[in-house]
Design an enzyme around this catalytic site. Structure first.
Site, PDB file in Angstrom:
ATOM      1  N   ARG A 124      -0.403  -1.878  13.976  1.00 23.09           N
ATOM      2  CA  ARG A 124      -1.862  -1.915  14.185  1.00 23.09           C
ATOM      3  C   ARG A 124      -2.236  -3.326  14.606  1.00 23.09           C
ATOM      4  NH1 ARG A 124      -1.288   1.616   9.813  1.00 23.09           N
ATOM      5  NH2 ARG A 124      -2.089   3.700  10.254  1.00 23.09           N
ATOM      6  N   ASP A 133      -1.195  -4.728   4.319  1.00 26.45           N
ATOM      7  CA  ASP A 133      -1.156  -5.020   5.747  1.00 26.45           C
ATOM      8  C   ASP A 133      -2.126  -6.141   6.125  1.00 26.45           C
ATOM      9  OD1 ASP A 133       0.772  -3.100   6.106  1.00 26.45           O
ATOM     10  OD2 ASP A 133      -0.641  -1.536   6.685  1.00 26.45           O
ATOM     11  N   ASP A 178      -4.331  -6.453   8.516  1.00 30.49           N
ATOM     12  CA  ASP A 178      -5.574  -6.198   9.223  1.00 30.49           C
ATOM     13  C   ASP A 178      -6.730  -6.068   8.231  1.00 30.49           C
ATOM     14  OD1 ASP A 178      -4.990  -3.820   8.017  1.00 30.49           O
ATOM     15  OD2 ASP A 178      -4.660  -2.698   9.858  1.00 30.49           O
ATOM     16  N   TYR A 185       4.447  -4.828  12.892  1.00 24.60           N
ATOM     17  CA  TYR A 185       3.266  -4.085  12.470  1.00 24.60           C
ATOM     18  C   TYR A 185       2.609  -3.397  13.653  1.00 24.60           C
ATOM     19  CZ  TYR A 185      -0.968  -3.014   9.863  1.00 24.60           C
ATOM     20  OH  TYR A 185      -2.015  -2.366   9.242  1.00 24.60           O
ATOM     21  N   GLU A 191      -8.289  -3.454   7.168  1.00 22.84           N
ATOM     22  CA  GLU A 191      -8.056  -2.382   6.201  1.00 22.84           C
ATOM     23  C   GLU A 191      -7.163  -2.881   5.072  1.00 22.84           C
ATOM     24  OE1 GLU A 191      -8.911   1.661   5.253  1.00 22.84           O
ATOM     25  OE2 GLU A 191      -9.430   0.672   7.128  1.00 22.84           O
ATOM     26  N   GLU A 221       0.791  -1.229   0.000  1.00 23.18           N
ATOM     27  CA  GLU A 221       0.000   0.000   0.000  1.00 23.18           C
ATOM     28  C   GLU A 221       0.821   1.276   0.000  1.00 23.18           C
ATOM     29  OE1 GLU A 221       0.806  -2.057   2.517  1.00 23.18           O
ATOM     30  OE2 GLU A 221      -0.979  -1.975   3.769  1.00 23.18           O
ATOM     31  N   HIS A 274      -1.644 -12.288  14.973  1.00 21.99           N
ATOM     32  CA  HIS A 274      -0.732 -11.148  14.922  1.00 21.99           C
ATOM     33  C   HIS A 274       0.227 -11.198  16.101  1.00 21.99           C
ATOM     34  CE1 HIS A 274      -3.919  -8.659  12.526  1.00 21.99           C
ATOM     35  NE2 HIS A 274      -3.568  -9.772  11.922  1.00 21.99           N
TER      36      HIS A 274
END
Length: 909
Positions: free
Chosen positions: A348, A111, A113, A346, A115, A24, A393
């Site tokens: 988040r 990523d 997650d 990461y 999103e 991204e 995660h």
């Protein structure tokens, strides 16, 4: 993978990469491309490539006339979202399509997650690869060669459940905001917005401010003694008198200021001072009890998103957005002398899990740096309490714990270094032994004359009463994890309780010597306002939103004018009060913490594949089980205009209330009485009925003038408006006829003048502005001076120049004014210098010194690298460092506007 002969090329030719990896961000793409061979091509999507339309121009012509088009969601056809490619993303999509045309394999590496999963899904939908292209989804929680190799070895498909959960969240938020925001425009003020999580966060801030408004301070006194024993000194406080406990802060009702615990004794000033004087002479003072207990303190778990934001705010004074921005940089990769690699995992995440490799590495570092005695026999394990936590995660940690902060300092800027150090220390500390300490509680007694709690002093004829003092000590026996890290606290008093306090060697029955005995007065304190750290903690505890959304929520409520910062406090505005009141009256459940938390649980159910996303949205919007949905409630809701009631005017008894209008908040007395504008940065809890009445008196026509204008004989009044203090004088009949208006003559009070110190002579001089200096003999144009939005100025026609002071605007002669006007206007010519309105100096997070400059389109802040315009109406000389950093941060994260293409002129001929 086999390649064609053409792909292989001849001698010296480089074969095109047949594996396309899409991430991204360009920074992440740069780092990953270093870890992969020539057969991989890494491209960035630059965030989301599709979204719901943001304005009417983005709505396709084919559906523009549909009733649901404004929402961007077809609410009558399964809530089908209307996705469009924003103008600034079209070039990125074309680049990705071109790259895919030259590839045989597509690896979606956004990523891990919801999103990130959604971004991959949108990319896939837009690129629509041919059947011959192998499409795979890979995820990794750290940008390191090892993590990338592991991800390539275990690809998967795009998780449709995560995509649907993110889609449901986006649609719910759109329906919530686009349905309720128009009500706020009509009934409060234009330009406001509502949000599913944002409005609940604002309500929490408003409720805390209401508590402060209802708070009534109470005064109480106690006695403090400085005692000596064994050559050492320590402090103790009076806790009982004659067996009755002494009142402290928590003994009073915060809403009434009255004693809430009738068993407590309230000491007034006089009895406390009398008692202190008597105790200073009393003998003996002896230890009546001594209790020593062992205790231990365990280390805090490794960071997750919310706790990183909290500690970033407490320890580094970072905003949540600033913390996440710097963490993103550390995650995506830093160039360490030619080797670009991610420094943290990461950022988040809501998981407390640490990889076995990281734990083993942490234990080696602890043994090497702190010694074997700080290492527990077995690794410390932490269990995530959040129901929706994704255990696959990891917690936030350094990618290589042997890479100590001092080892990488030279490659990091100040903010990056401080945040990396924070993450490194917290990760190391979480694998260390607990701290062991010894708590000691001691009570000391002395005999004193009897005293009453009514402020009348000692009661005559009563027997002596026993005064009991208490002191607490805390001695660290073994520091354990405290050698590496001490967790921050939002409560200053709580933070003091963790410090080591040593008491001398004492024994029951042993004597102590009173060195000083003094009465000490106290006043109860209102509840603390939220900081970014404590609000994030509250949101997380209540299950509102998700950690990845907190930074954007905090930025949004500040950017929209619902909250401003005073130091580190978040202060809600009167706009926030009125919006919250309206939503509470008509949509109370939608701003209720339980409703919002339950909605987050439902979204987690969608992500787990246990609930259909469209059913969740339909229940919210259309209703179910006899309950009205959002659509019907908006259409049938009552029309109410919220107002904040302050109480009664101390003199007239008429009600005082605050409303928000087109030009900001104002206070009104009575139904049709006078009004006065309120400063934007006035905390609601600070606006008392007395202050409101004082502001209104300043607006009344019969208010006492500050001076009388010598030329006209008319009174000059000092007023207070939305943008501060100003002077006002009515026009004479001749002045009104000449100007064609009866609007009073007004002049803003310069920032260098304080309203309370303004005298009549100064007011009369200021009222000379705007002033006609004379006529330019060369052009015949009139030359005037005045005080404008950006300070004092001199003007000729359309030409303006800044003046050094308001006094210069009053006194400058024509020849000097023409000399100033002859200078080149700052910033208008190429290479020219912009006028500096304010110097803010160096600040963490800025690329260079912060300045407020006067630009072509108004004032703006800059750090030499990024420019950000000030909000309309903002005083450039009142901008703080914190406000400047927030504006620059918002500008850096704003989407780039597409440049307008100039149309080529048609050639003649």
């Amino acid at each position: 993978m086999a390649r064609s002969e053409k792909a292989k090329g001849g001698p010296g030719a480089s074969a095109p990469a047949r594996n396309l990896v899409i991430v991204e961000s360009p920074a992440k793409a740069t780092t990953i491309s270093r870890f992969l061979g020539d057969e991989y091509r890494v491209e960035a999507s630059y965030g989301h490539v599709r979204d719901l339309p943001q304005n009417a121009k983005e709505i396709p012509a084919a559906v523009r006339k549909e009733e649901w088009a404004r929402l961007g969601v077809n609410v009558d056809a399964g809530f089908l979202p209307l996705y469009v490619v924003p103008a600034d993303k079209k070039k990125h999509v074309q680049r990705l399509k071109k790259a895919l045309a030259e590839s045989d394999r597509l690896l979606l590496a956004t990523d891990e997650d919801r999103e990130g999963e959604s971004i991959s899904w949108h990319v896939l939908e837009l690129l629509d690869p041919k059947r011959t292209v192998d499409v795979q989804r890979i995820v990794f929680h750290e940008v390191t060669p090892e993590a990338i190799r592991e991800a390539l070895a275990s690809p998967r498909k795009v998780d449709e459940n995560l995509v649907r959960a993110q889609e449901a969240r986006r649609v719910l938020d759109r329906l919530y905001g686009y349905s309720l925001s128009p009500l706020l425009w009509k009934r409060v003020a234009p330009g406001l917005s509502a949000g599913r999580v944002q409005s609940v966060a604002v309500r929490l801030l408003v409720e805390r401010e209401r508590e402060r408004m209802a708070f009534r301070a109470a005064e109480y006194w106690d006695v403090k003694a400085l005692l000596g024993a064994g050559g050492e000194r320590f402090e103790a406080r009076l806790v009982r008198l004659g067996g009755q406990r002494i009142a402290e802060g928590r003994s009073f009702d915060p809403e009434t200021g009255k004693l809430a615990d009738p068993e407590r004794l309230v000491l007034g000033r006089e009895p406390a001072e009398t008692l202190a004087a008597a105790l200073a002479e009393a003998r003996p003072w002896r230890v009546s009890s001594l209790d020593t207990k062992p205790g231990q303190q365990h280390p805090a778990p490794p960071f997750i998103t919310s706790t990183l934001q909290q500690e970033g705010n407490r320890k580094l004074r970072f905003t949540s957005r600033q913390t996440m921005r710097v963490a993103q940089q550390l995650y995506e990769g830093i160039d360490l002398g030619g080797e670009r690699t991610g420094l943290i995992t990461y950022m988040r995440t809501d998981s407390l899990t640490l990889a076995g490799r990281a734990v083993a590495q942490a234990r080696r570092v602890i043994a090497d740096v702190y010694g074997q005695r700080y290492l527990p026999e077995k690794p410390n394990r932490y269990r995530t309490k959040s129901k929706g936590a994704q255990e696959a995660h990891e917690a936030i940690r350094p990618t290589d714990l042997s890479r100590r902060p001092q080892d990488v300092r030279r490659w990091l800027d100040a903010d990056q270094y401080r945040l990396y150090e924070l993450v490194w220390k917290r990760t190391i500390a979480c694998q260390m032994l607990p701290a062991r300490f010894e708590r000691t509680s001691v009570e000391i007694e002395a005999d004193a004359p009897a005293a009453t709690g009514d402020g009348d002093g000692p009661a005559p004829g009563r027997a002596a009463e026993r005064a009991t003092f208490a002191a607490n000590g805390r001695r660290i026996v073994f520091p354990g994890f405290l050698r590496a890290y001490v967790e921050g606290s939002d409560d200053p008093e709580e933070a003091l309780g963790d410090k080591e306090t040593l008491l001398p060697e004492l024994a029951v029955g042993g004597a102590v010597e009173p060195r000083e005995v003094a009465a000490e007065g106290h006043e109860t304190k209102p509840p603390y306002r939220f900081t970014e750290a404590s609000l994030v903690k509250k949101l997380e505890e209540a299950g509102i939103g998700r950690p990845s959304t907190y930074a954007s929520i905090l930025s949004t409520i500040q950017d929209r004018g619902y909250v401003f910062k005073r130091g580190n406090e978040l202060v809600p505005t009167f706009t926030a009060f009125c919006v919250t009141q309206l939503l509470e009256q008509q949509f109370r459940d939608l701003v209720d913490t339980d409703f919002t938390a339950h909605m987050e649980d439902d979204l987690d159910e969608v992500a787990a594949g246990h609930k259909a996303w469209d059913e969740l949205v339909a229940e919210f919007f259309h209703g179910a089980g006899g309950r009205h949905g959002l659509r019907q409630r908006v259409e049938e809701g009552e029309v109410t205009y919220p107002a904040v009631r302050l109480g009664a005017d101390p003199e007239t008894g008429e009600p005082l209330e605050v409303k928000v209008g087109k030009y900001g908040p104002y206070v009104r007395r009575g139904e049709d009485g006078p009004i006065a504008s309120l400063p934007e940065d006035l905390p609601p809890a600070d606006l008392t009925p007395d202050l409101a009445a004082e502001m209104l008196r300043g607006k009344e026509e019969d208010a006492e003038p500050i001076a009388v204008d010598e030329a006209t004989g008319l009174p000059i009044h000092l007023r207070h408006g939305r943008f501060g203090f100003y002077l006002e004088r009515e026009l004479t009949a001749e002045e009104a006829a000449a100007s064609g208006s009866d609007k009073p003559r007004r002049v803003s009070l310069p920032g260098s003048l304080a309203a309370e110190s303004l005298d009549g002579a100064t007011a009369r001089r200021l009222m000379l502005l705007p002033r006609t200096v004379g006529t330019d003999p060369a052009s015949g144009e009139e030359v005037t001076t005045g005080i404008g939005r950006y300070g004092p100025y001199v003007k000729r026609g359309d030409e303006f120049r800044s003046l050094g002071s308001w006094e210069e605007a009053v006194d400058v002669p024509l020849d000097r004014a023409l000399e100033i006007l002859a200078r080149p206007k700052p910033g208008r010519r190429r290479g020219g210098t912009k006028a500096v309105l304010k110097e803010l100096g160096e600040a963490a997070g800025a690329a260079g010194p912060l300045q407020v400059l006067d630009g072509r389109y108004g004032p703006y802040v800059t750090d030499g690298e990024t420019n950000a315009s000030l909000p309309r109406g903002a005083d450039p000389r009142a901008v703080t460092v914190e406000e400047a950093l927030r504006l620059l941060e918002a500008r850096r994260n704003a989407p780039q506007r597409p440049r307008r293409r100039r149309r080529a002129k048609a050639s003649k001929g």
